[in-house]
Motif scaffolding. Structure first.
Motif, PDB file in Angstrom:
ATOM      1  N   ASP A   8      61.636  53.039  18.410  1.00  0.00           N
ATOM      2  CA  ASP A   8      61.151  51.687  18.122  1.00  0.00           C
ATOM      3  C   ASP A   8      61.753  50.714  19.132  1.00  0.00           C
ATOM      4  N   ARG A   9      60.921  50.270  20.078  1.00  0.00           N
ATOM      5  CA  ARG A   9      61.310  49.278  21.089  1.00  0.00           C
ATOM      6  C   ARG A   9      62.607  49.687  21.798  1.00  0.00           C
ATOM      7  N   LEU A  10      62.652  50.910  22.210  1.00  0.00           N
ATOM      8  CA  LEU A  10      63.823  51.465  22.892  1.00  0.00           C
ATOM      9  C   LEU A  10      63.926  50.874  24.303  1.00  0.00           C
ATOM     10  N   SER A  11      65.116  50.390  24.655  1.00  0.00           N
ATOM     11  CA  SER A  11      65.298  49.730  25.952  1.00  0.00           C
ATOM     12  C   SER A  11      66.619  50.136  26.580  1.00  0.00           C
ATOM     13  N   LYS A  12      66.596  50.222  27.926  1.00  0.00           N
ATOM     14  CA  LYS A  12      67.808  50.525  28.690  1.00  0.00           C
ATOM     15  C   LYS A  12      67.732  49.846  30.044  1.00  0.00           C
ATOM     16  N   ARG A  13      68.804  49.111  30.370  1.00  0.00           N
ATOM     17  CA  ARG A  13      68.876  48.399  31.650  1.00  0.00           C
ATOM     18  C   ARG A  13      70.032  48.937  32.485  1.00  0.00           C
ATOM     19  N   PHE A  14      69.778  49.096  33.780  1.00  0.00           N
ATOM     20  CA  PHE A  14      70.824  49.420  34.741  1.00  0.00           C
ATOM     21  C   PHE A  14      70.913  48.246  35.715  1.00  0.00           C
ATOM     22  N   ARG A  15      71.926  47.395  35.502  1.00  0.00           N
ATOM     23  CA  ARG A  15      72.083  46.174  36.305  1.00  0.00           C
ATOM     24  C   ARG A  15      70.795  45.362  36.277  1.00  0.00           C
ATOM     25  N   GLU A  16      70.113  45.238  37.431  1.00  0.00           N
ATOM     26  CA  GLU A  16      68.921  44.387  37.471  1.00  0.00           C
ATOM     27  C   GLU A  16      67.649  45.140  37.104  1.00  0.00           C
ATOM     28  N   THR A  17      67.749  46.431  36.886  1.00  0.00           N
ATOM     29  CA  THR A  17      66.557  47.244  36.639  1.00  0.00           C
ATOM     30  C   THR A  17      66.417  47.565  35.156  1.00  0.00           C
ATOM     31  N   LEU A  18      65.285  47.169  34.587  1.00  0.00           N
ATOM     32  CA  LEU A  18      64.966  47.518  33.204  1.00  0.00           C
ATOM     33  C   LEU A  18      64.240  48.852  33.239  1.00  0.00           C
ATOM     34  N   ALA A  19      64.988  49.947  33.109  1.00  0.00           N
ATOM     35  CA  ALA A  19      64.437  51.292  33.290  1.00  0.00           C
ATOM     36  C   ALA A  19      63.537  51.712  32.137  1.00  0.00           C
ATOM     37  N   VAL A  20      63.889  51.283  30.922  1.00  0.00           N
ATOM     38  CA  VAL A  20      63.093  51.569  29.726  1.00  0.00           C
ATOM     39  C   VAL A  20      62.888  50.245  29.011  1.00  0.00           C
ATOM     40  N   ASP A  21      61.623  49.859  28.850  1.00  0.00           N
ATOM     41  CA  ASP A  21      61.299  48.508  28.397  1.00  0.00           C
ATOM     42  C   ASP A  21      60.552  48.547  27.062  1.00  0.00           C
ATOM     43  N   ALA A  22      61.309  48.470  25.956  1.00  0.00           N
ATOM     44  CA  ALA A  22      60.733  48.382  24.605  1.00  0.00           C
ATOM     45  C   ALA A  22      59.726  49.490  24.335  1.00  0.00           C
ATOM     46  N   VAL A  23      60.138  50.722  24.566  1.00  0.00           N
ATOM     47  CA  VAL A  23      59.246  51.876  24.418  1.00  0.00           C
ATOM     48  C   VAL A  23      59.246  52.361  22.976  1.00  0.00           C
ATOM     49  N   SER A  24      58.071  52.404  22.373  1.00  0.00           N
ATOM     50  CA  SER A  24      57.896  52.918  21.013  1.00  0.00           C
ATOM     51  C   SER A  24      56.937  54.092  21.061  1.00  0.00           C
ATOM     52  N   ILE A  25      57.448  55.293  20.800  1.00  0.00           N
ATOM     53  CA  ILE A  25      56.602  56.487  20.795  1.00  0.00           C
ATOM     54  C   ILE A  25      56.739  57.217  19.473  1.00  0.00           C
ATOM     55  N   THR A  26      55.713  57.987  19.134  1.00  0.00           N
ATOM     56  CA  THR A  26      55.713  58.817  17.931  1.00  0.00           C
ATOM     57  C   THR A  26      55.248  60.212  18.322  1.00  0.00           C
ATOM     58  N   GLY A 199      51.812  60.597  26.005  1.00  0.00           N
ATOM     59  CA  GLY A 199      52.309  59.232  26.165  1.00  0.00           C
ATOM     60  C   GLY A 199      52.503  58.986  27.656  1.00  0.00           C
ATOM     61  N   MET A 200      52.037  57.843  28.152  1.00  0.00           N
ATOM     62  CA  MET A 200      52.111  57.533  29.582  1.00  0.00           C
ATOM     63  C   MET A 200      53.044  56.356  29.815  1.00  0.00           C
ATOM     64  N   LEU A 201      53.985  56.549  30.733  1.00  0.00           N
ATOM     65  CA  LEU A 201      54.982  55.535  31.048  1.00  0.00           C
ATOM     66  C   LEU A 201      54.765  55.047  32.477  1.00  0.00           C
ATOM     67  N   HIS A 202      54.912  53.747  32.677  1.00  0.00           N
ATOM     68  CA  HIS A 202      54.751  53.151  34.004  1.00  0.00           C
ATOM     69  C   HIS A 202      55.737  52.000  34.140  1.00  0.00           C
ATOM     70  N   LYS A 203      56.655  52.139  35.096  1.00  0.00           N
ATOM     71  CA  LYS A 203      57.673  51.115  35.338  1.00  0.00           C
ATOM     72  C   LYS A 203      58.405  50.750  34.045  1.00  0.00           C
ATOM     73  N   GLY A 204      58.743  51.779  33.271  1.00  0.00           N
ATOM     74  CA  GLY A 204      59.529  51.582  32.062  1.00  0.00           C
ATOM     75  C   GLY A 204      58.759  51.188  30.834  1.00  0.00           C
ATOM     76  N   LYS A 205      57.462  50.923  30.960  1.00  0.00           N
ATOM     77  CA  LYS A 205      56.644  50.495  29.831  1.00  0.00           C
ATOM     78  C   LYS A 205      55.693  51.604  29.407  1.00  0.00           C
ATOM     79  N   LEU A 206      55.465  51.715  28.112  1.00  0.00           N
ATOM     80  CA  LEU A 206      54.490  52.668  27.595  1.00  0.00           C
ATOM     81  C   LEU A 206      53.092  52.088  27.779  1.00  0.00           C
TER      82      LEU A 206
END
Length: 295
Positions: A8-26, A199-206
């Motif tokens: 549910d809206r999983l997110s991870k940032r590395f410094r200036e890069t938002l690698a995973v941006d509010a990803v919700s998958i089932t 599930g398709m991811l692009h630039k950290g977004k689902l």
């Protein structure tokens, strides 16, 4: 049925890069879930968050409806390249993990049979082909009969024979036991041959998540050939359907209705059908269309 994995809206940032941006998958139970995207899309980072190898900055994870801390004991994984002891045999590599997990010796033969490596088990892993190394790493991930198996780019770098063997193995795994697969890959055409859900991811977004059949059928076209394609174009255009034809020899592609509706329309207007078939979207087409819309 409770899903194998929910984020549910999983997110991870590395410094200036938002690698995973509010990803919700089932991920449904016993699915083969293709987790797709270009290299650098955030697939591996997301899987590391699920496995507890990284701490999320925001969002939550549920495994089989439970807190992940306990449920992770029933996950097997292969993330990035397999880490094997080349001076040990395949069996000895597996035995090290078996001992750490406190499993009976018979577990080694069980997983070797699943990945079809029993005949090579007494050879040193350093002499294995890349495909054999990948299968040995999957055998290690299968020790303990996990309920969820996470494989990160398992076909990466394999030759055509190795890719075929991997495809066969992935298809078999849910049939062997109560196991759910998450397979991340940038090889969209290959995943299209094995996945039940995508599930398709692009630039950290689902971008999109759906059962494979539903995804490839949505927005597809119907191929039509008649004795008079120019007249067929007029008829479907007057009925409000979108259509296209690349050249004079190509079939007419009609969108916006199922094949049976298009057939009924054309026959009612005196057209003689020589060919009618649904054309499904490929995952590559879907990915590039979704990525362009997200840009």
């Amino acid at each position: 049925m409770v899903p194998a994995l929910e984020t549910d809206r999983l997110s991870k940032r590395f410094r200036e890069t938002l690698a995973v941006d509010a990803v919700s998958i089932t991920v449904p139970r016993r699915a083969i879930y293709g987790f797709l995207g270009a290299n650098g899309a955030g697939k591996t980072t997301t899987l590391k968050l699920v496995l507890g190898l990284l701490r999320p900055d925001a969002g939550s994870i549920r495994l089989f409806g439970n807190d992940p801390a306990q449920a992770r004991l029933r996950i097997g994984s292969l993330i990035e390249t397999p880490s094997l002891y080349d001076h040990l045999t395949g069996r000895e590599n597996l035995d090290l993990t078996r001992r750490l997990l406190g499993l009976p010796t018979r577990e080694i033969d069980r997983v070797l049979d699943i990945v079809d490596l029993r005949s090579a088990a007494r050879r040193r892993a350093g002499g294995y082909s890349l495909g054999m190394r990948q299968r040995l790493a999957i055998a290690r991930a299968l020790l303990g009969d996990p309920r969820l198996l996470i494989l990160d780019e398992p076909s990466n770098g394999l030759d055509p024979d190795g890719i075929r063997d991997m495809r066969t193995l992935l298809r078999r795994l849910p049939e062997i036991g109560d196991v759910t697969l998450i397979v991340s890959s940038h090889l969209l055409a290959e995943i299209e041959l094995v996945a039940s859900h995508v599930g398709m991811l692009h630039k950290g977004k689902l971008l999109v998540e759906a059962p494979l059949g539903e995804l490839t059928a949505a927005g597809g076209a119907v191929e039509v050939r008649t004795g008079d394609l120019a007249a067929a174009e007029r008829i479907v255009g007057e009925a409000g359907f979108a259509f296209e034809r690349v050249d004079g020899d190509a079939p007419l592609l009609v969108r916006g209705a199922p094949p049976e509706a298009i057939a009924a329309l054309l026959v009612s207007r005196g057209q003689s059908l020589s060919h009618l078939a649904a054309r499904r979207n490929s995952l590559e087409q879907i990915y590039h269309r979704q990525a362009a819309q997200a840009a």
